[in-house]
Design a protein around this motif. Structure first.
Motif, mmCIF file in Angstrom:
data_model
loop_
_atom_site.group_PDB
_atom_site.id
_atom_site.type_symbol
_atom_site.label_atom_id
_atom_site.label_comp_id
_atom_site.label_asym_id
_atom_site.label_seq_id
_atom_site.Cartn_x
_atom_site.Cartn_y
_atom_site.Cartn_z
ATOM 1 N N ALA A 9 42.433 51.611 59.446
ATOM 2 C CA ALA A 9 41.857 52.516 58.442
ATOM 3 C C ALA A 9 40.747 51.809 57.676
ATOM 4 C CB ALA A 9 42.937 52.999 57.485
ATOM 5 N N ALA A 10 41.031 50.566 57.251
ATOM 6 C CA ALA A 10 40.044 49.835 56.455
ATOM 7 C C ALA A 10 38.798 49.557 57.279
ATOM 8 C CB ALA A 10 40.652 48.533 55.954
ATOM 9 N N SER A 11 38.978 49.147 58.532
ATOM 10 C CA SER A 11 37.797 48.794 59.312
ATOM 11 C C SER A 11 37.025 50.044 59.707
ATOM 12 C CB SER A 11 38.175 47.955 60.532
ATOM 13 O OG SER A 11 38.683 48.762 61.547
ATOM 14 N N THR A 12 37.737 51.170 59.891
ATOM 15 C CA THR A 12 37.019 52.412 60.178
ATOM 16 C C THR A 12 36.193 52.821 58.964
ATOM 17 O OG1 THR A 12 38.723 53.108 61.708
ATOM 18 C CG2 THR A 12 37.283 54.822 60.860
ATOM 19 N N ARG A 13 36.775 52.630 57.788
ATOM 20 C CA ARG A 13 36.050 52.965 56.571
ATOM 21 C C ARG A 13 34.770 52.123 56.475
ATOM 22 N NH1 ARG A 13 35.805 51.254 51.569
ATOM 23 N NH2 ARG A 13 37.227 49.535 51.940
ATOM 24 N N LEU A 14 34.911 50.825 56.779
ATOM 25 C CA LEU A 14 33.743 49.951 56.727
ATOM 26 C C LEU A 14 32.714 50.346 57.778
ATOM 27 C CD1 LEU A 14 35.479 46.505 56.132
ATOM 28 C CD2 LEU A 14 34.066 47.788 54.526
ATOM 29 N N ALA A 15 33.217 50.729 58.964
ATOM 30 C CA ALA A 15 32.294 51.123 60.032
ATOM 31 C C ALA A 15 31.534 52.378 59.634
ATOM 32 C CB ALA A 15 33.072 51.358 61.334
ATOM 33 N N VAL A 16 32.246 53.341 59.040
ATOM 34 C CA VAL A 16 31.588 54.586 58.632
ATOM 35 C C VAL A 16 30.584 54.302 57.513
ATOM 36 C CG1 VAL A 16 31.957 56.834 57.555
ATOM 37 C CG2 VAL A 16 33.471 56.062 59.383
ATOM 38 N N ARG A 17 30.964 53.366 56.623
ATOM 39 C CA ARG A 17 30.034 53.041 55.541
ATOM 40 C C ARG A 17 28.758 52.416 56.101
ATOM 41 N NH1 ARG A 17 31.462 48.705 50.930
ATOM 42 N NH2 ARG A 17 31.066 47.321 52.667
ATOM 43 N N LEU A 18 28.941 51.531 57.077
ATOM 44 C CA LEU A 18 27.774 50.902 57.697
ATOM 45 C C LEU A 18 26.907 51.976 58.363
ATOM 46 C CD1 LEU A 18 26.472 48.159 58.265
ATOM 47 C CD2 LEU A 18 27.682 48.132 60.451
ATOM 48 N N ALA A 19 27.589 52.919 59.049
ATOM 49 C CA ALA A 19 26.862 53.996 59.725
ATOM 50 C C ALA A 19 26.063 54.803 58.713
ATOM 51 C CB ALA A 19 27.844 54.903 60.470
ATOM 52 N N TRP A 20 26.697 55.106 57.587
ATOM 53 C CA TRP A 20 26.023 55.902 56.567
ATOM 54 C C TRP A 20 24.827 55.151 55.991
ATOM 55 C CZ3 TRP A 20 24.109 59.881 54.685
ATOM 56 C CH2 TRP A 20 23.763 60.026 53.344
ATOM 57 N N ARG A 21 25.011 53.845 55.752
ATOM 58 C CA ARG A 21 23.906 53.072 55.197
ATOM 59 C C ARG A 21 22.731 53.047 56.170
ATOM 60 N NH1 ARG A 21 27.355 48.072 52.558
ATOM 61 N NH2 ARG A 21 27.638 49.030 50.532
ATOM 62 N N GLN A 22 23.068 52.999 57.457
ATOM 63 C CA GLN A 22 21.994 52.984 58.448
ATOM 64 C C GLN A 22 21.291 54.343 58.504
ATOM 65 O OE1 GLN A 22 23.132 51.688 62.325
ATOM 66 N NE2 GLN A 22 21.093 51.951 63.144
ATOM 67 N N LEU A 23 22.096 55.422 58.539
ATOM 68 C CA LEU A 23 21.509 56.769 58.593
ATOM 69 C C LEU A 23 20.613 57.010 57.380
ATOM 70 C CD1 LEU A 23 24.517 58.994 59.704
ATOM 71 C CD2 LEU A 23 22.444 58.545 60.998
ATOM 72 N N ARG A 24 21.114 56.604 56.220
ATOM 73 C CA ARG A 24 20.452 56.858 54.958
ATOM 74 C C ARG A 24 19.089 56.181 54.895
ATOM 75 N NH1 ARG A 24 23.615 54.190 50.115
ATOM 76 N NH2 ARG A 24 22.832 52.409 51.258
ATOM 77 N N SER A 25 18.974 55.063 55.630
ATOM 78 C CA SER A 25 17.749 54.278 55.488
ATOM 79 C C SER A 25 16.567 54.943 56.164
ATOM 80 C CB SER A 25 17.953 52.879 56.061
ATOM 81 O OG SER A 25 18.019 52.945 57.466
ATOM 82 N N GLU A 26 16.834 55.873 57.083
ATOM 83 C CA GLU A 26 15.702 56.546 57.723
ATOM 84 C C GLU A 26 15.797 58.031 57.468
ATOM 85 O OE1 GLU A 26 14.177 55.109 61.499
ATOM 86 O OE2 GLU A 26 15.690 53.553 61.377
ATOM 87 N N LYS A 27 15.183 58.429 56.365
ATOM 88 C CA LYS A 27 15.372 59.790 55.855
ATOM 89 C C LYS A 27 14.882 60.856 56.829
ATOM 90 C CE LYS A 27 16.590 58.676 51.445
ATOM 91 N NZ LYS A 27 16.905 57.281 51.737
ATOM 92 N N ALA A 28 13.734 60.617 57.450
ATOM 93 C CA ALA A 28 13.156 61.648 58.319
ATOM 94 C C ALA A 28 14.066 61.870 59.523
ATOM 95 C CB ALA A 28 11.767 61.228 58.774
ATOM 96 N N ARG A 29 14.564 60.768 60.080
ATOM 97 C CA ARG A 29 15.429 60.881 61.250
ATOM 98 C C ARG A 29 16.745 61.564 60.872
ATOM 99 N NH1 ARG A 29 16.322 55.464 64.640
ATOM 100 N NH2 ARG A 29 14.155 55.678 65.210
ATOM 101 N N LEU A 30 17.242 61.195 59.706
ATOM 102 C CA LEU A 30 18.480 61.811 59.226
ATOM 103 C C LEU A 30 18.282 63.313 59.049
ATOM 104 C CD1 LEU A 30 21.355 61.581 58.061
ATOM 105 C CD2 LEU A 30 20.338 61.110 55.842
#
Lengths: 249, 411
Positions: free
Chosen positions: B25-46
């Motif tokens: 659960a904890a590592s999935t949470r971290l993985a999703v957070r990393l995914a979100w941080r990556q998605l967030r960084s490219e607004k147009a693509r998101l």
């Protein structure tokens, strides 16, 4: 720990098969003691980078015995190699920081694999490490907002934050000018010294040979000489590096 | 390096084993957070990825909405009948084209205890001459016992008496417009004759039922007038038997009792069963169900391709970073979860606005077409599952690209 961080015996490695088989390491033996800083140098194609990736468990071993941090890598599977990597610090030629994370978050990435550390402690430790590499002011900046030397210092912080017993570095100064290159390497040395971390550093850069306790020369996949750095005269590093003077392939 | 002193707080290196990995659960949470941080960084693509998911979501909602609305409309006549049980020929595929049953069966049903009333219902396709243009179109003729009160349509109560007159009928005001401006003409000049089949019948009022797959329009007539129009029909044959139970009578027990006494030339169905029977016909025996399922599938495929593109180019553009993470000791499984986490985030971010916009569109389309379109929790849940499946499939396809992130190439 039983034994040294790195104990290699008759390590042989080849790329390709059959007629295309090309041996890049032949019967290599190497030991690195705890806290020791060893520079691995030699001409392009001498096999030093392959040796580094084998020690770093980034490649599956083929023949010989490789004990790294007490873990035998000969015949080790992907899972064993992945968990060994967590105990090693890596510094690459380019910083390879994640562009979408702040400097501190990048450093904390090396701690997210440890379930025993809470988020708060992770960020605190990452912050301390940032301070240790002299970047206390820059923790919340993105890598894109930092200079090349600062980025490589963040990479050093990331390699050390989880207190590895072994750091592997590949041309850490290649992309840096003289001043920041020297600064990064000395920083790495000082941090490692203070904590007894062994370092294996591959480089062509004659300007940084003086940080080593020992310099190991490789040629054609063999270790040709291993000398204590202290026996070299002050002007020697440039001459010593001559065989490797060609640009790295 | 004055900061060196601060390092004392760190545990000394030495004989430490590999760190205990975080729980799933904890590592999935971290993985999703990393995914979100990556998605967030490219607004147009998101934004383009969210738009893609949203588009797929809306497409699926509209297809499923139309599908359900059309099936719903196919059973409005049955729904309008105030009956608990129905007698129908087992040969009947759909009520718009019924096989007749002997009228006697309807009377026989009265023998069962618990049956309060049983009335025949007649259904036939006939032609209706547009009173304005003179063209003929097929209309569904619904004949019923005016007194029995089997049929319950809006407007029927006021024309019930008028329907008892010879050669009179009530027009379904929600028939398709091709039948002519019957409602307007009725308001203008009162009852007027219209040709149905080969007879002139007077339209005496309007009811509201609505068109369906089987019928573009409806005309409601009394039992007697039905026989006059459909003169070829034997008087002993009817199309449906509508049975109403006494208050308190057990539905299934009565159904069983009816089955027991009636010969096998009729089937006894509850209203729910008859609706399901009708739906099944339109779903399975016609291409309609397939068409809308196919439309939904196309929407999902388009969405999947868009999400795949976005995730794939994210990975391809960050191969070095992914390889670095592998070198730091992140497993391929963890990185796969990062990609799936990104897919899941896109699913949620696309689904929410997609559902809101679909609800609004449902209202707009329902007003324009009279189709019973509305957002249901069940459908929304289904679409959420489908959108998640779509994004997961895209994520799994894209995460194959992670194999190219080889940490040994980093040196």
């Amino acid at each position: 720990m039983l034994g040294d961080p790195i104990e290699l015996e008759s390590v042989t490695y080849a790329y390709g098969d059959g007629a295309l088989r090309r041996e890049v390491l032949r019967d290599v033996a190497l030991r690195v003691a705890p806290g020791e800083i060893v520079i691995l140098t030699g001409p392009s194609g001498s096999g030093k980078t392959t040796l580094l990736t084998l020690v770093g468990a980034l490649r599956a071993a083929q023949a010989g015995s490789l004990r790294v941090l007490g873990q035998e890598l000969a015949g080790a599977g992907e899972g064993v190699r992945v968990s060994l990597r967590q105990r090693i610090g890596f510094i690459f030629q380019s910083h390879n920081l994640l562009g979408f994370l702040t400097a501190r978050q990048n450093v904390a990435m090396a701690l997210e694999l440890d379930g025993a550390i809470e988020e708060r402690a992770r960020l605190a430790r990452a912050g301390e490490m940032m301070a240790a590499v002299g970047l206390a002011e820059h923790t919340e900046k993105l890598p894109g907002q930092l200079s090349g030397g600062q980025r490589q210092r963040v990479a050093v912080a990331r390699a050390l934050v989880h207190a590895p017993s072994l750091v592997l570095a590949d041309e850490p100064t290649a992309a840096l000018d003289r001043a920041s290159g020297g600064e990064v390497v000395r920083l790495l040395r000082d941090l490692a010294r203070s904590r007894g971390t062994a370092i294996l550093l591959v480089t062509h850069d004659p300007r940084i040979l003086d940080v080593a306790d020992r310099i190991v020369m490789m040629e054609d996949g063999r270790v040709v000489s291993g000398s204590a750095a202290s026996v070299l005269p002050a002007g020697a590093p440039a001459g010593l590096a001559a065989p490797g003077g060609a640009p790295r392939g | 390096m004055n900061a060196l002193t601060e390092l004392r707080v760190l545990p000394p290196p030495g004989t430490r084993e590999a760190p205990k990995p975080p729980g799933l659960a904890a590592s999935t949470r971290l993985a999703v957070r990393l995914a979100w941080r990556q998605l967030r960084s490219e607004k147009a693509r998101l934004a383009s990825a969210i738009a893609g998911v949203m588009f797929a979501c809306m497409l699926v909602f509209m297809q499923l909405g139309f599908r359900s609305a059309l099936f719903e409309s196919a059973t409005t006549l049955i729904g309008a009948m105030r009956a608990d049980l129905f007698l129908m020929s087992p040969m009947t595929l759909a009520s718009f084209r019924p096989e007749p049953i002997p009228r006697a069966r309807v009377s026989q049903a009265l023998a069962v205890e618990g049956v309060a009333a049983a009335a025949p219902v007649y259904l036939a396709q006939s032609s209706f001459r547009n009173p304005a243009t003179g063209t003929r179109r097929t209309i569904q003729l619904i004949g019923f016992d005016v007194e029995a009160g089997v049929l319950d349509l809006p407007g029927l109560a006021s024309v019930r008496e008028a329907l008892k007159q010879p050669d009179s009928f009530a027009f379904d005001a929600r028939s398709r417009p091709e039948f002519g401006p019957v409602t307007a003409m009725l308001a203008e000049r009162g009852a007027f004759p219209v040709q149905i089949g080969n007879r002139d019948l007077r339209v005496v009022g309007t009811v509201e039922l609505g068109s369906s797959f089987g019928a573009d329009g409806n005309a409601v007539v009394s039992e007697v007038n039905f026989r006059r129009v459909v003169s070829a029909r034997k008087a002993s044959l009817v199309d449906l038997g509508a049975i109403r139970l006494r208050p308190g009578a057990d539905l299934l027990a009565t159904q069983a009792a009816l089955r027991a006494i009636l010969p096998p030339d009729v089937g006894v169905l509850t209203q729910a069963e008859l609706r399901a029977h009708e739906r099944r016909y339109w779903e399975e025996a016609t291409p309609i169900g397939f068409i809308f399922s196919f439309g939904s599938l196309m929407g999902l495929i388009v969405g999947m391709v868009i999400v795949y593109q976005v995730l794939f180019s994210d990975i391809a553009g960050h191969l070095k970073e992914y390889a670095t993470l592998k070198a730091l000791g992140y497993s391929s499984g963890y990185l796969g979860r990062v990609v799936l986490g990104a897919a899941g985030i896109l699913a949620v971010l696309g689904f929410v606005p997609g559902t809101v916009i679909s609800s609004i569109l449902y209202g707009v389309v329902a007003d324009a077409t009279f189709l019973p379109l509305n957002m249901t929790v069940e459908r929304a849940a289904w679409v959420l599952v489908m959108i998640f499946g779509m994004c997961a499939a895209a994520g799994l396809l894209a995460s194959r690209k992670l194999r190219d992130a080889n940490p040994a190439d980093m040196f």
